[in-house]
Design an enzyme around this catalytic site. Structure first.
Site, short mmCIF file in Angstrom:
data_model
loop_
_atom_site.label_atom_id
_atom_site.label_comp_id
_atom_site.label_asym_id
_atom_site.label_seq_id
_atom_site.Cartn_x
_atom_site.Cartn_y
_atom_site.Cartn_z
N SER A 1 0.85 -1.19 0.00
CA SER A 1 0.00 0.00 0.00
C SER A 1 0.89 1.24 0.00
O SER A 1 2.11 1.13 0.10
CB SER A 1 -0.90 0.01 1.24
OG SER A 1 -0.12 0.28 2.38
N LYS A 2 0.25 2.37 -0.09
CA LYS A 2 0.99 3.65 -0.13
C LYS A 2 1.92 3.80 1.07
O LYS A 2 2.94 4.45 1.00
CB LYS A 2 0.00 4.81 -0.15
CG LYS A 2 -0.73 4.92 -1.48
CD LYS A 2 -0.89 6.38 -1.91
CE LYS A 2 -1.47 6.48 -3.31
NZ LYS A 2 -2.92 6.58 -3.33
N ARG A 3 1.51 3.19 2.16
CA ARG A 3 2.30 3.20 3.39
C ARG A 3 3.73 2.70 3.14
O ARG A 3 4.67 3.09 3.82
CB ARG A 3 1.58 2.27 4.37
CG ARG A 3 1.97 2.30 5.80
CD ARG A 3 0.89 1.58 6.63
NE ARG A 3 0.40 0.37 5.98
CZ ARG A 3 1.03 -0.81 6.01
NH1 ARG A 3 2.16 -0.92 6.66
NH2 ARG A 3 0.52 -1.86 5.41
#
Ligand code: GLU
Length: 466
Positions: free
Chosen positions: A241-243
């Protein structure tokens, strides 16, 4: 075995090109290219609200950067909507589908009732077996007449045999009441018409494969080979994910990873050929197969990516590196190189490409050839320029003035001066680096001197000694 292998990449243009998508494209491309087959690109732009031309542009650009080429023009799924509708009607004529006149309100009411009774809320249309004569003159959708008993079985080249209970799959809508096709139908029609023999894609589409297989069967079309590959996870093992930082492919170009290294790393991500980590494009084409795809999600590992990239930088030809670095600078929105900087970079390349894992690292090492006089040392390099070392540089200049510009002679001249001051070569290298490059991480001082030439070397030493 079909005569010709045809694979495709079918991204939805709703955002950037995800690295998972890039890997899917790469697997399909390698599979086709390694077998003399075709690799096609289809932009799945049926969702008019979420699809944008910018996203399509980003996909094309990302694939080009990665070095993935497709056969013919890319296909717009949306533009094929009439053909999709035609197939829905054909399915109707063949008895593989039926008209359903239920309104959304009726469907909701049926679901409510099922919920209240504790029955499955899977919608079963009362029109499935209705007599044509009873059809009202009202809007309808075309639904697939899916098998109600037994199982739909997918033979997947990666996942093995996957079974779906038919009583858990409803009669999906193929054509909406406004005449537009559904995504699920469009994919099958397109893959069939494009002659796709192998559907290699993320395993988030495995459930879709069951419904899509039903469409193939209803149309009497030959099914492709299915290969659903596990998704990519972040370094922590969680869904990417963007994380996790860089998830869009364009970010990798801007971080300065060479495309060849990225191709190698992404190919290796979830696929293996023995214990080979570093390989060329030719080897990848020759080795890539579906058997080598693992069933467990692959984890992103930036250390490994950098190592592989470093090996590709070392293996690349200087001129190719310069060209790719020029593109990298543009992608990273860094200042462009002048022609003389490019020439200098090329001359220095043999001394730069070893042990540079990324382009920013390489460029940092290339500072001595990219910067112009006066060389302003950074803080760390500047510490080596003391009154004593400045004096040594002053002594060195006349010696270099008279040396023929050969490595051995330059080395001897430097060694003589070092010796006179009772210091080793290592010790004298620091002020030389500071004077010539203004940096602490550089190629060897002799290599730098040879690259920039006598005049420039002496000028820089004189600048630093002043
Ligand atoms: N358009 C789908 C996606 O971007 C892929 C569909 C397919 O590969 O069949 O996830």
């Amino acid at each position: 075995m079909p005569a010709e292998i045809v694979t495709r990449f079918a991204p939805s243009p709703t955002g950037y090109l995800h690295i998972g998508g890039a890997r899917t494209a790469l697997f399909n491309w390698l599979y086709a290219r390694g077998r003399g087959g075709k690799f096609l690109l289809r932009i799945e732009d049926t969702d008019r609200e979420r699809s944008t031309p910018e996203a399509t542009e980003a996909i094309l650009k990302g694939l080009k950067w990665l070095g993935i080429d497709w056969d013919g023009d890319w296909v717009s799924q949306f533009e094929r909507r009439d053909r999709h509708a035609e197939v829905a009607r054909e399915m109707l004529a063949r008895g593989g589908a039926y008209k359903c006149f239920c309104t959304p309100a009726e469907i909701e009411a049926a679901r409510e009732a099922a919920r209240a009774d504790g029955r499955s809320t899977l919608f079963q249309s009362p029109w499935r077996d209705a007599d044509h004569a009873s059809h009202p003159d009202a809007p309808f959708v075309i639904r697939l007449k899916a098998p109600r008993e037994g199982e739909t079985v997918i033979e997947d080249a990666v996942q093995g045999t996957v079974r779906f209970r038919n009583d858990q799959l409803d009669d999906m809508v193929c054509l909406r009441s406004d005449g537009t096709p559904t995504y699920m139908l469009a994919v099958v029609v397109d893959d069939h018409d494009m002659g796709v023999t192998h559907v290699i894609r993320g395993d988030d589409h495995l459930n879709n494969a069951a419904r899509q297989a039903q469409v193939y069967r209803a149309m009497g079309w030959e099914e492709p080979v299915w290969a659903h590959i596990p998704l990519i996870h972040g370094p922590d093992g969680k869904k990417l994910s963007k994380r996790h930082g860089a998830v869009g492919l364009e970010a990798y170009q801007a971080l300065g990873y060479p495309a060849a290294g990225m191709r190698n790393y992404l190919t290796r991500l979830g696929w293996a050929h023995g214990d080979a980590e570093f390989f060329t494009d030719e080897q990848a084409r020759e080795w890539f197969d579906l058997k080598g795809i693992g069933r467990a999600p692959a984890r992103l590992d930036f250390k490994k990516l950098e190592n592989i990239c470093g090996q590709h930088i070392a293996a690349m030809a200087g001129a190719d590196l310069v060209e790719e670095i020029v593109a990298y600078l543009a992608a990273a929105e860094r200042p462009a190189l002048s022609q003389s900087q490019k020439d200098g970079l090329l001359r220095a390349m043999p001394h730069l490409k070893e042990r540079s894992k990324t382009f920013p690292e390489l460029i940092e090492k290339a500072h001595f050839v990219l910067a112009a006089r006066p060389i302003v040392p950074d803080e760390k390099a500047g510490e080596a320029l003391t009154p004593v070392s400045r004096g040594i540089l002053r002594e060195l200049t006349p010696q270099l003035q008279n040396a023929s510009w050969q490595r051995e002679e330059i080395e001897q001249a430097v060694a003589r001066v070092a010796e006179a001051h009772g210091m080793g070569l290592g010790k004298i290298a620091a002020p030389l680096r500071a004077a010539i490059a203004g940096r602490t991480v550089t190629p060897s001082v002799f290599d730098m001197m040879l690259v920039i030439g006598r005049e420039e070397t002496i000028a820089r030493l004189t600048d630093a000694a002043a």
